[in-house]
Design a protein around this motif. Structure first.
Motif, PDB file in Angstrom:
ATOM      1  N   GLN A   1       0.848  -1.182   0.000  1.00 43.11           N
ATOM      2  CA  GLN A   1       0.000   0.000   0.000  1.00 43.11           C
ATOM      3  C   GLN A   1       0.892   1.244   0.000  1.00 43.11           C
ATOM      4  OE1 GLN A   1      -2.843   0.109   3.186  1.00 43.11           O
ATOM      5  NE2 GLN A   1      -3.524   2.183   2.710  1.00 43.11           N
ATOM      6  N   VAL A   2       0.574   2.154  -0.908  1.00 45.25           N
ATOM      7  CA  VAL A   2       1.345   3.384  -0.997  1.00 45.25           C
ATOM      8  C   VAL A   2       1.189   4.183   0.291  1.00 45.25           C
ATOM      9  CG1 VAL A   2       1.501   5.591  -2.175  1.00 45.25           C
ATOM     10  CG2 VAL A   2       1.195   3.505  -3.497  1.00 45.25           C
ATOM     11  N   GLN A   3       2.311   4.656   0.802  1.00 48.59           N
ATOM     12  CA  GLN A   3       2.254   5.376   2.064  1.00 48.59           C
ATOM     13  C   GLN A   3       3.318   6.465   2.102  1.00 48.59           C
ATOM     14  OE1 GLN A   3       2.754   2.832   5.512  1.00 48.59           O
ATOM     15  NE2 GLN A   3       1.421   4.105   6.765  1.00 48.59           N
ATOM     16  N   LEU A   4       2.943   7.605   2.678  1.00 43.36           N
ATOM     17  CA  LEU A   4       3.875   8.681   2.961  1.00 43.36           C
ATOM     18  C   LEU A   4       3.804   8.965   4.453  1.00 43.36           C
ATOM     19  CD1 LEU A   4       3.020  11.156   0.055  1.00 43.36           C
ATOM     20  CD2 LEU A   4       5.107   9.819   0.265  1.00 43.36           C
ATOM     21  N   VAL A   5       4.951   9.043   5.094  1.00 43.71           N
ATOM     22  CA  VAL A   5       4.978   9.275   6.532  1.00 43.71           C
ATOM     23  C   VAL A   5       5.894  10.454   6.829  1.00 43.71           C
ATOM     24  CG1 VAL A   5       5.508   8.316   8.792  1.00 43.71           C
ATOM     25  CG2 VAL A   5       4.552   6.840   7.012  1.00 43.71           C
ATOM     26  N   GLU A   6       5.310  11.489   7.424  1.00 44.75           N
ATOM     27  CA  GLU A   6       6.088  12.651   7.821  1.00 44.75           C
ATOM     28  C   GLU A   6       6.608  12.475   9.250  1.00 44.75           C
ATOM     29  OE1 GLU A   6       2.413  14.313   5.558  1.00 44.75           O
ATOM     30  OE2 GLU A   6       2.837  12.814   7.090  1.00 44.75           O
ATOM     31  N   SER A   7       7.740  13.080   9.515  1.00 47.89           N
ATOM     32  CA  SER A   7       8.292  13.100  10.867  1.00 47.89           C
ATOM     33  C   SER A   7       9.178  14.333  11.010  1.00 47.89           C
ATOM     34  CB  SER A   7       9.093  11.832  11.154  1.00 47.89           C
ATOM     35  OG  SER A   7      10.180  11.723  10.261  1.00 47.89           O
ATOM     36  N   GLY A   8       9.548  14.620  12.242  1.00 48.87           N
ATOM     37  CA  GLY A   8      10.461  15.725  12.492  1.00 48.87           C
ATOM     38  C   GLY A   8       9.830  16.982  13.042  1.00 48.87           C
ATOM     39  N   GLY A   9       8.529  16.990  13.162  1.00 40.10           N
ATOM     40  CA  GLY A   9       7.871  18.164  13.714  1.00 40.10           C
ATOM     41  C   GLY A   9       8.125  18.289  15.210  1.00 40.10           C
ATOM     42  N   GLY A  10       7.700  19.415  15.765  1.00 38.00           N
ATOM     43  CA  GLY A  10       7.870  19.625  17.188  1.00 38.00           C
ATOM     44  C   GLY A  10       7.713  21.081  17.556  1.00 38.00           C
ATOM     45  N   LEU A  11       8.123  21.388  18.775  1.00 37.35           N
ATOM     46  CA  LEU A  11       8.058  22.757  19.295  1.00 37.35           C
ATOM     47  C   LEU A  11       9.441  23.388  19.186  1.00 37.35           C
ATOM     48  CD1 LEU A  11       6.664  25.056  20.890  1.00 37.35           C
ATOM     49  CD2 LEU A  11       7.308  23.820  22.981  1.00 37.35           C
ATOM     50  N   VAL A  12       9.504  24.589  18.629  1.00 36.53           N
ATOM     51  CA  VAL A  12      10.779  25.268  18.458  1.00 36.53           C
ATOM     52  C   VAL A  12      10.567  26.752  18.722  1.00 36.53           C
ATOM     53  CG1 VAL A  12      10.435  25.582  15.970  1.00 36.53           C
ATOM     54  CG2 VAL A  12      12.759  25.545  16.894  1.00 36.53           C
ATOM     55  N   GLN A  13      11.598  27.401  19.204  1.00 41.45           N
ATOM     56  CA  GLN A  13      11.511  28.841  19.453  1.00 41.45           C
ATOM     57  C   GLN A  13      11.669  29.623  18.147  1.00 41.45           C
ATOM     58  OE1 GLN A  13      14.440  29.835  22.441  1.00 41.45           O
ATOM     59  NE2 GLN A  13      13.095  29.193  24.103  1.00 41.45           N
ATOM     60  N   TYR A  95       2.221  18.680   5.830  1.00 41.47           N
ATOM     61  CA  TYR A  95       1.919  17.459   5.079  1.00 41.47           C
ATOM     62  C   TYR A  95       2.840  17.348   3.865  1.00 41.47           C
ATOM     63  CZ  TYR A  95      -2.581  17.803   7.524  1.00 41.47           C
ATOM     64  OH  TYR A  95      -3.572  17.905   8.472  1.00 41.47           O
ATOM     65  N   CYS A  96       3.247  16.134   3.542  1.00 41.29           N
ATOM     66  CA  CYS A  96       3.872  15.913   2.250  1.00 41.29           C
ATOM     67  C   CYS A  96       2.893  15.132   1.380  1.00 41.29           C
ATOM     68  CB  CYS A  96       5.201  15.182   2.375  1.00 41.29           C
ATOM     69  SG  CYS A  96       5.128  13.491   2.976  1.00 41.29           S
ATOM     70  N   ALA A  97       3.074  15.279   0.085  1.00 44.22           N
ATOM     71  CA  ALA A  97       2.178  14.642  -0.863  1.00 44.22           C
ATOM     72  C   ALA A  97       2.959  14.300  -2.123  1.00 44.22           C
ATOM     73  CB  ALA A  97       1.003  15.560  -1.197  1.00 44.22           C
ATOM     74  N   ALA A  98       2.473  13.302  -2.839  1.00 42.12           N
ATOM     75  CA  ALA A  98       3.123  12.855  -4.065  1.00 42.12           C
ATOM     76  C   ALA A  98       2.155  12.965  -5.229  1.00 42.12           C
ATOM     77  CB  ALA A  98       3.599  11.413  -3.920  1.00 42.12           C
ATOM     78  N   GLY A  99       2.662  13.485  -6.337  1.00 43.35           N
ATOM     79  CA  GLY A  99       1.812  13.630  -7.516  1.00 43.35           C
ATOM     80  C   GLY A  99       2.620  13.513  -8.784  1.00 43.35           C
ATOM     81  N   ARG A 100       1.912  13.391  -9.896  1.00 46.39           N
ATOM     82  CA  ARG A 100       2.568  13.212 -11.191  1.00 46.39           C
ATOM     83  C   ARG A 100       2.787  14.534 -11.918  1.00 46.39           C
ATOM     84  NH1 ARG A 100       5.162   8.413 -12.202  1.00 46.39           N
ATOM     85  NH2 ARG A 100       3.814   6.625 -11.826  1.00 46.39           N
ATOM     86  N   ILE A 101       2.181  15.604 -11.420  1.00 45.73           N
ATOM     87  CA  ILE A 101       2.271  16.897 -12.084  1.00 45.73           C
ATOM     88  C   ILE A 101       3.076  17.841 -11.202  1.00 45.73           C
ATOM     89  CG2 ILE A 101       0.956  18.834 -13.013  1.00 45.73           C
ATOM     90  CD1 ILE A 101      -1.392  16.912 -13.372  1.00 45.73           C
ATOM     91  N   THR A 102       3.911  18.632 -11.826  1.00 50.32           N
ATOM     92  CA  THR A 102       4.751  19.572 -11.078  1.00 50.32           C
ATOM     93  C   THR A 102       3.971  20.859 -10.828  1.00 50.32           C
ATOM     94  OG1 THR A 102       6.699  18.629 -12.124  1.00 50.32           O
ATOM     95  CG2 THR A 102       6.978  20.751 -11.030  1.00 50.32           C
ATOM     96  N   THR A 103       3.364  20.904  -9.659  1.00 48.79           N
ATOM     97  CA  THR A 103       2.498  22.014  -9.298  1.00 48.79           C
ATOM     98  C   THR A 103       2.307  22.006  -7.791  1.00 48.79           C
ATOM     99  OG1 THR A 103       0.277  22.944  -9.569  1.00 48.79           O
ATOM    100  CG2 THR A 103       0.460  20.562  -9.600  1.00 48.79           C
ATOM    101  N   ALA A 108      -3.888  18.079  -7.581  1.00 49.33           N
ATOM    102  CA  ALA A 108      -3.007  17.324  -8.474  1.00 49.33           C
ATOM    103  C   ALA A 108      -2.253  16.220  -7.760  1.00 49.33           C
ATOM    104  CB  ALA A 108      -2.022  18.263  -9.146  1.00 49.33           C
ATOM    105  N   TYR A 109      -2.337  16.182  -6.443  1.00 47.91           N
ATOM    106  CA  TYR A 109      -1.561  15.210  -5.677  1.00 47.91           C
ATOM    107  C   TYR A 109      -2.389  13.974  -5.382  1.00 47.91           C
ATOM    108  CZ  TYR A 109       2.293  18.419  -5.355  1.00 47.91           C
ATOM    109  OH  TYR A 109       3.357  19.228  -5.691  1.00 47.91           O
ATOM    110  N   ASP A 110      -1.766  12.813  -5.565  1.00 40.68           N
ATOM    111  CA  ASP A 110      -2.471  11.544  -5.445  1.00 40.68           C
ATOM    112  C   ASP A 110      -2.387  10.941  -4.048  1.00 40.68           C
ATOM    113  OD1 ASP A 110      -0.946  10.992  -8.582  1.00 40.68           O
ATOM    114  OD2 ASP A 110      -3.066  11.484  -8.274  1.00 40.68           O
ATOM    115  N   TYR A 111      -1.262  11.142  -3.400  1.00 43.62           N
ATOM    116  CA  TYR A 111      -1.029  10.495  -2.107  1.00 43.62           C
ATOM    117  C   TYR A 111      -0.616  11.544  -1.088  1.00 43.62           C
ATOM    118  CZ  TYR A 111      -0.627   6.614  -5.368  1.00 43.62           C
ATOM    119  OH  TYR A 111      -0.855   5.716  -6.382  1.00 43.62           O
ATOM    120  N   TRP A 112      -1.121  11.372   0.127  1.00 47.50           N
ATOM    121  CA  TRP A 112      -0.857  12.315   1.207  1.00 47.50           C
ATOM    122  C   TRP A 112      -0.403  11.588   2.460  1.00 47.50           C
ATOM    123  CZ3 TRP A 112      -1.438  17.680   0.945  1.00 47.50           C
ATOM    124  CH2 TRP A 112      -1.982  18.167  -0.243  1.00 47.50           C
ATOM    125  N   GLY A 113       0.479  12.245   3.211  1.00 53.21           N
ATOM    126  CA  GLY A 113       0.832  11.745   4.520  1.00 53.21           C
ATOM    127  C   GLY A 113      -0.175  12.200   5.563  1.00 53.21           C
TER     128      GLY A 113
END
Length: 122
Positions: A1-13, A95-103, A108-113
Protein backbone atom coordinates in the motif's frame (compact mmCIF):
# COMPACT_ATOMS: atom_id res chain seq x y z
CA UNK A 1 0.00 0.00 0.00
CA UNK A 2 1.35 3.38 -1.00
CA UNK A 3 2.25 5.38 2.06
CA UNK A 4 3.88 8.68 2.96
CA UNK A 5 4.98 9.28 6.53
CA UNK A 6 6.09 12.65 7.82
CA UNK A 7 8.29 13.10 10.87
CA UNK A 8 10.46 15.72 12.49
CA UNK A 9 7.87 18.16 13.71
CA UNK A 10 7.87 19.63 17.19
CA UNK A 11 8.06 22.76 19.30
CA UNK A 12 10.78 25.27 18.46
CA UNK A 13 11.51 28.84 19.45
CA UNK A 14 11.34 31.67 16.91
CA UNK A 15 14.53 31.75 14.90
CA UNK A 16 15.10 28.05 15.38
CA UNK A 17 15.27 25.21 12.87
CA UNK A 18 13.61 21.89 12.17
CA UNK A 19 14.05 19.29 9.49
CA UNK A 20 10.97 17.43 8.34
CA UNK A 21 11.19 14.08 6.62
CA UNK A 22 8.75 12.46 4.23
CA UNK A 23 9.39 8.75 3.86
CA UNK A 24 7.70 6.94 1.01
CA UNK A 25 6.87 3.26 0.92
CA UNK A 26 5.46 0.94 -1.73
CA UNK A 27 6.47 3.31 -4.52
CA UNK A 28 9.57 5.15 -5.72
CA UNK A 29 9.27 8.74 -4.71
CA UNK A 30 11.81 9.79 -7.32
CA UNK A 31 9.18 9.19 -10.00
CA UNK A 32 6.86 11.69 -8.37
CA UNK A 33 6.82 15.35 -7.60
CA UNK A 34 6.82 15.65 -3.84
CA UNK A 35 5.15 18.69 -2.36
CA UNK A 36 5.05 20.09 1.14
CA UNK A 37 1.88 21.75 2.37
CA UNK A 38 0.92 23.25 5.69
CA UNK A 39 -2.31 24.09 7.43
CA UNK A 40 -2.56 26.62 10.21
CA UNK A 41 -5.51 26.52 12.61
CA UNK A 42 -8.58 27.96 10.94
CA UNK A 43 -6.87 28.36 7.59
CA UNK A 44 -6.81 26.46 4.34
CA UNK A 45 -4.01 24.09 3.50
CA UNK A 46 -1.37 25.93 1.48
CA UNK A 47 1.40 24.62 -0.72
CA UNK A 48 4.83 25.84 0.27
CA UNK A 49 7.36 23.85 -1.72
CA UNK A 50 7.88 21.04 -4.19
CA UNK A 51 10.67 19.07 -5.76
CA UNK A 52 9.99 17.70 -9.21
CA UNK A 53 10.61 14.17 -10.38
CA UNK A 54 12.26 14.91 -13.72
CA UNK A 55 15.20 17.07 -12.74
CA UNK A 56 14.71 17.85 -9.04
CA UNK A 57 13.54 21.34 -9.88
CA UNK A 58 12.45 23.09 -6.73
CA UNK A 59 9.91 25.77 -5.97
CA UNK A 60 9.10 27.76 -2.85
CA UNK A 61 6.22 29.98 -1.97
CA UNK A 62 7.06 33.56 -1.08
CA UNK A 63 6.26 32.87 2.56
CA UNK A 64 9.16 30.42 2.94
CA UNK A 65 11.58 31.38 0.18
CA UNK A 66 15.09 31.88 1.51
CA UNK A 67 14.34 30.09 4.78
CA UNK A 68 13.23 26.58 3.74
CA UNK A 69 15.08 24.08 1.57
CA UNK A 70 13.60 20.96 0.02
CA UNK A 71 15.80 18.03 -0.96
CA UNK A 72 15.53 14.41 -1.93
CA UNK A 73 17.50 11.27 -1.01
CA UNK A 74 16.49 8.65 -3.55
CA UNK A 75 18.48 5.90 -1.81
CA UNK A 76 16.31 6.39 1.27
CA UNK A 77 13.14 7.16 -0.70
CA UNK A 78 12.80 10.24 1.46
CA UNK A 79 12.25 13.94 0.87
CA UNK A 80 13.33 16.51 3.41
CA UNK A 81 12.23 20.02 4.26
CA UNK A 82 14.89 21.97 6.12
CA UNK A 83 13.24 24.89 7.89
CA UNK A 84 15.41 27.70 9.23
CA UNK A 85 14.64 31.07 10.81
CA UNK A 86 11.25 29.79 11.89
CA UNK A 87 8.54 32.28 12.78
CA UNK A 88 5.35 31.93 14.82
CA UNK A 89 3.35 32.19 11.58
CA UNK A 90 5.03 28.97 10.40
CA UNK A 91 3.02 27.09 13.01
CA UNK A 92 0.72 24.42 11.60
CA UNK A 93 0.40 20.84 10.50
CA UNK A 94 2.83 20.03 7.71
CA UNK A 95 1.92 17.46 5.08
CA UNK A 96 3.87 15.91 2.25
CA UNK A 97 2.18 14.64 -0.86
CA UNK A 98 3.12 12.86 -4.07
CA UNK A 99 1.81 13.63 -7.52
CA UNK A 100 2.57 13.21 -11.19
CA UNK A 101 2.27 16.90 -12.08
CA UNK A 102 4.75 19.57 -11.08
CA UNK A 103 2.50 22.01 -9.30
CA UNK A 104 1.39 23.12 -5.84
CA UNK A 105 -2.28 22.62 -6.65
CA UNK A 106 -3.61 20.28 -3.99
CA UNK A 107 -5.96 18.48 -6.38
CA UNK A 108 -3.01 17.32 -8.47
CA UNK A 109 -1.56 15.21 -5.68
CA UNK A 110 -2.47 11.54 -5.44
CA UNK A 111 -1.03 10.50 -2.11
CA UNK A 112 -0.86 12.32 1.21
CA UNK A 113 0.83 11.74 4.52
CA UNK A 114 -0.89 12.09 7.87
CA UNK A 115 0.89 15.31 8.80
CA UNK A 116 3.30 16.42 11.50
CA UNK A 117 2.74 19.33 13.88
CA UNK A 118 5.16 22.25 13.89
CA UNK A 119 4.77 24.84 16.63
CA UNK A 120 6.94 27.94 16.71
CA UNK A 121 6.59 29.70 20.03
CA UNK A 122 8.66 31.17 22.81
Amino acid sequence: QVQLVESGGGLVQPGGSLRLSCAASAFSSDFYTIGWFRQAPGKEREGISYISSANDRTYYSDSVKGRFTISRDNAKNTVYLQMNSLRPEDTGVYYCAAGRITTLMRAAYDYWGQGTQVTVSS
